[in-house]
Structure formats: C-alpha cells, structure tokens
Design an enzyme around this catalytic site. Structure first.
Site, PDB file in Angstrom:
ATOM      1  N   HIS A  83       1.162  -0.971  -0.252  1.00 51.46           N
ATOM      2  CA  HIS A  83       0.082  -0.181  -0.319  1.00 51.46           C
ATOM      3  C   HIS A  83       0.793   0.993  -0.348  1.00 51.46           C
ATOM      4  CE1 HIS A  83      -2.731   3.250   1.460  1.00 51.46           C
ATOM      5  NE2 HIS A  83      -2.911   2.568   1.319  1.00 51.46           N
TER       6      HIS A  83
ATOM      7  N   SER B 136      -6.905  -1.088  -5.447  1.00 55.43           N
ATOM      8  CA  SER B 136      -6.726  -2.367  -4.462  1.00 55.43           C
ATOM      9  C   SER B 136      -7.382  -2.789  -3.817  1.00 55.43           C
ATOM     10  CB  SER B 136      -7.733  -0.776  -3.178  1.00 55.43           C
ATOM     11  OG  SER B 136      -8.348  -0.403  -3.543  1.00 55.43           O
TER      12      SER B 136
ATOM     13  N   ASP C 191      -6.766  14.209  -6.219  1.00 57.42           N
ATOM     14  CA  ASP C 191      -6.642  13.064  -5.793  1.00 57.42           C
ATOM     15  C   ASP C 191      -8.143  11.998  -5.561  1.00 57.42           C
ATOM     16  OD1 ASP C 191      -6.218  10.153  -5.169  1.00 57.42           O
ATOM     17  OD2 ASP C 191      -4.247  10.914  -2.944  1.00 57.42           O
ATOM     18  N   MET C 192      -8.533  11.166  -5.806  1.00 57.58           N
ATOM     19  CA  MET C 192      -9.955  11.070  -5.185  1.00 57.58           C
ATOM     20  C   MET C 192      -9.570   9.381  -5.231  1.00 57.58           C
ATOM     21  SD  MET C 192     -12.276  11.661  -7.868  1.00 57.58           S
ATOM     22  CE  MET C 192     -12.429   9.953  -8.975  1.00 57.58           C
ATOM     23  N   ALA C 193     -10.671   9.112  -4.458  1.00 57.18           N
ATOM     24  CA  ALA C 193     -10.751   7.434  -4.715  1.00 57.18           C
ATOM     25  C   ALA C 193     -12.155   7.479  -5.291  1.00 57.18           C
ATOM     26  CB  ALA C 193     -11.644   6.748  -3.403  1.00 57.18           C
TER      27      ALA C 193
ATOM     28  N   LYS D 141     -20.780   5.912 -13.319  1.00 57.60           N
ATOM     29  CA  LYS D 141     -19.444   6.583 -12.983  1.00 57.60           C
ATOM     30  C   LYS D 141     -18.320   6.136 -12.966  1.00 57.60           C
ATOM     31  CE  LYS D 141     -22.165  10.278 -15.151  1.00 57.60           C
ATOM     32  NZ  LYS D 141     -23.077  11.279 -14.998  1.00 57.60           N
TER      33      LYS D 141
ATOM     34  N   GLY E 121      -9.339  20.087  -5.755  1.00 51.73           N
ATOM     35  CA  GLY E 121      -8.040  19.743  -4.417  1.00 51.73           C
ATOM     36  C   GLY E 121      -7.940  21.407  -3.465  1.00 51.73           C
TER      37      GLY E 121
END
Length: 356
Positions: free
Chosen positions: A122, A146, A180-182, A230, A312
């Site tokens: 990770h 992940s 930065d995004m999940a 999406k 961000g």
C-alpha cells in the site's frame, strides 16, 4: 457518537514519531523516513485517512513479515518512454516514489514517461507523488488498484477496490493543482478515520452486510462507487491500468489488506507523466492554468458557498492552516506513537473491513 480528544503536533514531531515507530517495527531508517514523509504529507493536508491512523497497520504488517524490509528494487526500461519498476513487495510508499523518479527522467527526455510499479505494498495518498512531478513542471496522473471492498453498480457484494486516481499540473508562481480521489464516494481510509474519532458517517458512503445504507463506520461491509455507474467504470479502468496491464491479480482476486498480514500484497500502480514543453510553450501553459484557477474563483458561488475552489484546493488551504496552528491528531493515536508498543495486533486475519 461522541467526538474523540485531539492533540496538535508539528510536522517535524509527527514525522519523527512515525519514523521511529516504523524503524522499531523493522524498516530501515531510509525506508521508514520515506513512509513517514508520505503519511505526514497526508495529515498535513487534512487527508487524515492516509496519515498517522495507518501506522498501527503498517507496523503490524512490517513486524510480521508482510512487507519486505530489504527489497531488491529494479527498474526495467521497456521502451523509450516506458518501464516497469519491480518493487519486490517493499513498502509501497518508497517503491512508488522510486518508480516516480524513473518516470520523471523519461518524461524529461522523451516528453512522456509511463512507469508501472509491480508487486508493491500500500502506497498511501497518491497526491504526494503527483505533486512531486508537478513541482518539476510535469503533468502527472497516477492510478492504483486496491483490495475488493466496493459493491459494483447493480451488485450486492464487493468486487473492485477503491482504486484511486490522482492528477497534478504545474502553475506559475503557485503550488500545483493537485487532485486526488477514490473512485468510491469516500475512501476506505475515511471509514478508518471515522472509527478512530468515533463519529458517524453519511448514509451515502457505504452499506452493511445486508446491502443497506449504514451510518455506523464499524458496520461497513461494502463501499459505494462515486456517481453510480460512472464511478464503477472508473474503478474498472484503474484496475486494468494498474493491475491487468502489469500482469497482476485484479478485481476480487487482489490480495486483502488484512486477511493474511504475513503475506505480500502484490499490488500495482501506474504513473503517467507528461512534459508540457513537448506540446506547447511551458510558460504559457502554466500561466493558462493560473488563468483557469482565477476564472474558477470568479464564478458566482451557489447558495451555502462562500466561493468556488478548484478541485483539490481545500487541501492546500488546510495545509497552510495546519502549518500555522499544528496538525490535529487523535490523542489515542498520538499516545500510541509515543509509546513503546510496536502494534496492537489489530489487523491480522481480519476481514476486508478490518473486523475480526
């Protein structure tokens, strides 16, 4: 739920506490420093889901042999602008950073650098990596697979991971734009953060074992994709780019973070770096990013908002505040970092959601 007590620490003190703990767990000073740098970056930017809250897990995995503390890192250049970095199941933060350096070299020489990281652990918040590239006048896109904990659109059990995407672009005279995004409504780390602070989560983040929305972070048995189909499409794209493309396990076959903490993770990550000067005038490009930001700030805000931020930007605002006031850390986590305890044996043999 009751709010948990917090303490404020400086970046320097937090870094030293984390590095010391990871060294005691078995990491070399160099690698412990590298991991600490990424975790402090996360906490310092308000991304507490990927900061000090993760140390107990990392320390347990390291001390039980699930992370290779003496990895044989190797970069194999496969084309003028491409390569694969063999991470040998070393800690992901360090492996991803070393791979990034190779990608930056390629992008500066050829205009494009695409580097896959093969068999890593990770790697934490990916904003850390793309910001470094943008600081060297490159556009950066990084994606990472992940372990499965997301219910696919229309499904009732997890298949893909949170599969994050990070992007950065340089600006003239300002910090880069970093996003930065999940690909889920919220990252798994946000659930961990809510657990550590003993607070409820919105019912749009996750579902329980019956597939019903839950507000209890301890009852989470599946996360939800952002924007339904999406987000589902994006997480599939990320898994293909960072897993299948590198010959690694994908989807439900990706190794669990917790099930066997003594085993390697075999995760993949992909850095895509673009040199703007190979496409346009660099100075003009960076000035146009500034103009875009200025125009976004000038957009009339909707009701309930003071002004419009670029994607961000909130993390940049938070970082400035924390630099002045100190970084807030859950006191229980701070006490653990200061203690002689290496880890609490919380994670080995747990399910995908950290529950035994």
């Amino acid at each position: 739920m009751t709010e948990i007590e917090m303490v404020k620490v400086t970046e320097k003190d937090l870094h030293q506490l984390i590095q010391t703990k990871l060294e005691k767990a078995g990491l070399s000073k160099e690698h412990a420093n590298g991991v600490a740098e990424t975790l402090v970056f996360a906490d310092a930017h308000g991304i507490h889901s990927h900061g000090a809250v993760r140390v107990d897990y990392y320390a347990e995995r390291i001390s039980k042999g699930g992370s290779n503390v003496t990895p044989n890192f190797k970069f194999n250049q496969t084309g003028p602008s491409t390569g694969v970095f063999e991470a040998d199941n070393g800690v992901g933060h360090v492996a991803a950073n070393e791979a990034l350096k190779e990608g930056i070299k390629l992008a500066k020489e050829t205009g494009i650098g695409v580097v896959g990281v093969h068999q890593m652990g990770h790697s934490g918040t990916m904003a850390y990596f793309v910001e470094q590239a943008a600081n060297q006048d490159l556009i950066a896109l990084s994606v990472c697979q992940s372990d499965p904990m997301v219910v696919p659109f229309g499904g009732s059990e997890p298949y893909f991971g949170t599969n994050p995407i990070a992007f950065a672009a340089p600006r003239a005279g300002h910090k880069p734009v970093v996003f930065d995004m999940a690909t889920t409504v919220q990252a798994w780390g946000k659930i961990l953060d809510a657990r550590s602070r003993n607070v409820a989560i919105p019912d749009t983040w996750a579902v329980d074992g019956n597939g019903a929305p839950t507000t209890d972070p301890h009852n989470v048995k599946g996360l939800l994709p952002i924007a339904g189909p999406k987000g589902y499409g994006l997480m599939m794209m990320v898994d293909i780019l960072s897993g299948t493309l590198l010959g690694l396990p994908f989807g439900k076959n990706v190794s669990s973070m917790y099930t066997d903490i003594t085993a390697g993770r075999n995760l993949g990550q992909l850095h895509i770096l673009i040199n703007p000067s190979f496409f346009t005038d660099l100075t003009e490009f960076k000035e146009n990013i500034n103009k875009m930001v200025k125009e976004l700030h000038a957009v009339k805000p909707a009701k309930g908002f003071d002004h419009v931020l670029y994607p961000g930007e909130l993390s940049t605002i938070v970082a400035k505040k924390y630099l002045e006031d100190g970084i807030p850390i859950v006191k229980e986590i701070y006490d653990y970092l200061k203690s002689e305890t290496i880890h609490f044996d919380n994670y080995d043999k747990a399910d995908a959601f950290g529950e035994k």
